[in-house]
Design an enzyme around this catalytic site. Structure first.
Site, mmCIF file in Angstrom:
data_model
loop_
_atom_site.group_PDB
_atom_site.id
_atom_site.type_symbol
_atom_site.label_atom_id
_atom_site.label_comp_id
_atom_site.label_asym_id
_atom_site.label_seq_id
_atom_site.Cartn_x
_atom_site.Cartn_y
_atom_site.Cartn_z
ATOM 1 N N THR A 9 5.172 -22.617 4.651
ATOM 2 C CA THR A 9 3.882 -22.379 4.825
ATOM 3 C C THR A 9 3.624 -20.839 4.756
ATOM 4 O O THR A 9 2.451 -20.412 4.907
ATOM 5 C CB THR A 9 3.284 -22.776 6.352
ATOM 6 O OG1 THR A 9 4.292 -22.083 7.464
ATOM 7 C CG2 THR A 9 3.497 -24.469 6.607
ATOM 8 N N GLY A 10 4.624 -20.204 4.798
ATOM 9 C CA GLY A 10 4.625 -18.612 4.642
ATOM 10 C C GLY A 10 4.064 -18.243 3.218
ATOM 11 O O GLY A 10 4.066 -18.989 2.195
ATOM 12 N N CYS A 126 13.337 -6.929 -1.952
ATOM 13 C CA CYS A 126 11.919 -6.913 -3.057
ATOM 14 C C CYS A 126 12.323 -5.834 -3.802
ATOM 15 O O CYS A 126 12.378 -5.657 -5.202
ATOM 16 C CB CYS A 126 10.657 -7.362 -2.770
ATOM 17 S SG CYS A 126 10.194 -6.487 -1.151
ATOM 18 N N GLN A 153 4.908 0.003 -1.702
ATOM 19 C CA GLN A 153 4.924 -1.394 -1.368
ATOM 20 C C GLN A 153 3.922 -1.909 -0.689
ATOM 21 O O GLN A 153 3.320 -1.304 0.188
ATOM 22 C CB GLN A 153 6.399 -1.519 -0.466
ATOM 23 C CG GLN A 153 7.591 -1.214 -1.337
ATOM 24 C CD GLN A 153 8.582 -1.262 -0.662
ATOM 25 O OE1 GLN A 153 9.768 -0.389 -0.521
ATOM 26 N NE2 GLN A 153 9.027 -2.490 0.091
ATOM 27 N N LYS A 210 18.497 -0.403 2.775
ATOM 28 C CA LYS A 210 18.448 -1.424 2.031
ATOM 29 C C LYS A 210 18.734 -1.043 0.625
ATOM 30 O O LYS A 210 19.623 -1.507 -0.372
ATOM 31 C CB LYS A 210 17.685 -2.363 2.183
ATOM 32 C CG LYS A 210 17.329 -3.334 3.447
ATOM 33 C CD LYS A 210 16.061 -3.857 3.438
ATOM 34 C CE LYS A 210 15.931 -4.544 4.937
ATOM 35 N NZ LYS A 210 14.519 -5.287 5.044
ATOM 36 N N HIS A 239 4.835 -4.390 -5.893
ATOM 37 C CA HIS A 239 5.191 -3.167 -5.533
ATOM 38 C C HIS A 239 5.489 -2.478 -6.934
ATOM 39 O O HIS A 239 5.834 -2.563 -7.868
ATOM 40 C CB HIS A 239 6.748 -3.277 -5.044
ATOM 41 C CG HIS A 239 6.968 -3.838 -3.582
ATOM 42 N ND1 HIS A 239 5.678 -4.158 -2.871
ATOM 43 C CD2 HIS A 239 7.958 -4.309 -3.003
ATOM 44 C CE1 HIS A 239 6.098 -4.725 -1.747
ATOM 45 N NE2 HIS A 239 7.333 -5.090 -1.680
ATOM 46 N N ASN A 309 6.066 -8.444 -6.061
ATOM 47 C CA ASN A 309 7.296 -8.534 -4.870
ATOM 48 C C ASN A 309 7.316 -9.973 -4.352
ATOM 49 O O ASN A 309 8.365 -10.691 -3.919
ATOM 50 C CB ASN A 309 6.712 -7.712 -3.472
ATOM 51 C CG ASN A 309 5.272 -7.844 -3.200
ATOM 52 O OD1 ASN A 309 4.255 -7.762 -3.839
ATOM 53 N ND2 ASN A 309 5.375 -8.323 -1.961
#
Length: 333
Positions: A9-10, A126, A153, A210, A239, A309
């Site tokens: 659902t996201g 991403c 972003q 990251k 992004h 993204n």
């Protein structure tokens, strides 16, 4: 194939569903999953309605590939359980990315690494994905030595609540009202925030680490030097990155254009043209524009790199990994 999506659902989960449809992925049974908070909601897949199930041990029985986008805590809990039931988990969170036993894969860059999996394959961040899709073709020829990236972003990288906060903050500011943010430390409307994630004792933010650590792992280039400043901007989707890349060998613009023109997943813009996030929305590609010699560093190129993204930076990359798995039955086993 029996396919499960945890986090259905996201924003990314919804994009995964759309990507499976768009790419005609061979799904014989579709199993949308979420936490108890979202269980019972309905999602659509290929014109049919499916009730979202609450994630549990039993729901992974018989699942062959499970796409996860429910956050690191959920992934740490449920990925080993899904693997124990026979599924291969492709995880979009940060939970497994730096685990030495879990491959971190961008299909255009290191597809061979999927064969090393032990049930879990990690989807990179991403911002890292789009940077390396652009840089890898040049790295193979000129040997990447160093790159710097300033990222711009979008708020969709934070989730649905962040999108609502963007709209609310802009509305409040236009009305002359005070706005108290809840998702971000400061209002994001008409503003930029020069870090993403917590800042550590060295002054580096989580998202900046990251870019360094994931790039080294994906490229198998542990001497690679990276500088990064990550910035959250009031853009809904997509992004952008301003990248300077320095190489060990002498690089020419002509050859760089040729390499990027032939590279999978890349669209390189000629001369001084460029793509913006609005233009890149819902596209599968990584766009490289304003490609030029860097003004200060030798053997270096500057470029503007834009991608969606939610699409290539998350859902598409995960589905492409799944496609690699089904094209390589040994890896799927």
């Amino acid at each position: 194939m029996r396919i499960a999506i945890l986090g259905a659902t996201g924003l990314v989960g919804q994009e995964m569903i759309k990507t499976l449809e768009d790419r005609n992925f061979p799904v014989t049974e579709f199993i949308p999953l979420a936490s108890s908070k979202s269980a019972g909601r309905v999602v659509e897949f290929r014109g049919n309605q499916f009730e979202v199930k609450e994630v549990s041990q039993d729901v992974f029985e018989g699942v062959e590939i499970a796409l996860f986008s429910a956050g690191a805590d959920a992934s740490k809990k449920w990925a080993p359980i899904a693997v124990s039931k026979g599924a291969v988990v492709i995880d979009n969170s940060s939970a497994w990315r730096m685990d030495p036993e879990v491959p971190l894969v961008v299909p255009e860059v290191n597809p061979q690494d999927i064969r090393q999996h032990r049930g879990i394959i990690a989807n990179p961040n991403c911002a890292t994905i789009q940077a390396l899709v652009a840089l890898a073709p040049l790295h193979r020829r000129f040997r990447l030595e160093y790159f710097s990236a300033v990222t711009f972003q979008s708020v969709s990288g934070t989730g649905k609540e962040a999108l609502a906060e963007l709209d609310d903050s802009i509305s409040s500011i236009l009305k002359g009202n005070t706005f108290e943010p809840h998702v971000y430390p400061l209002p994001i409307g008409f503003n930029v925030l020069p870090h993403i994630g917590d800042i550590d004792e060295t002054g580096v933010s989580e998202e900046e680490w990251k870019m360094l650590n994931e790039s080294r792992k994906i490229l198998h280039h542990h001497r690679l030097q990276v500088s990064c400043t990550t910035v959250r901007v009031p853009v809904r989707r997509g992004h952008s990155e301003a990248i300077v890349a320095q190489f060990e060998d002498q690089v020419t613009l002509e050859e760089a254009y040729a390499l990027l023109s032939d590279a999978s997943g890349v669209v390189v813009m000629s001369e001084n043209k460029y793509i913006t996030p609005l233009q890149a929305a819902e596209s599968d590609f990584v766009y490289v524009g304003r490609l030029r010699y860097d003004m200060g560093l030798p053997r270096a190129l500057s470029m503007w790199v834009v991608s969606d993204n939610l699409r290539k930076g998350a859902a598409l990359n995960a589905v492409q990994i799944a496609e690699l798995l089904i094209s390589d039955l040994e890896a799927l086993k």
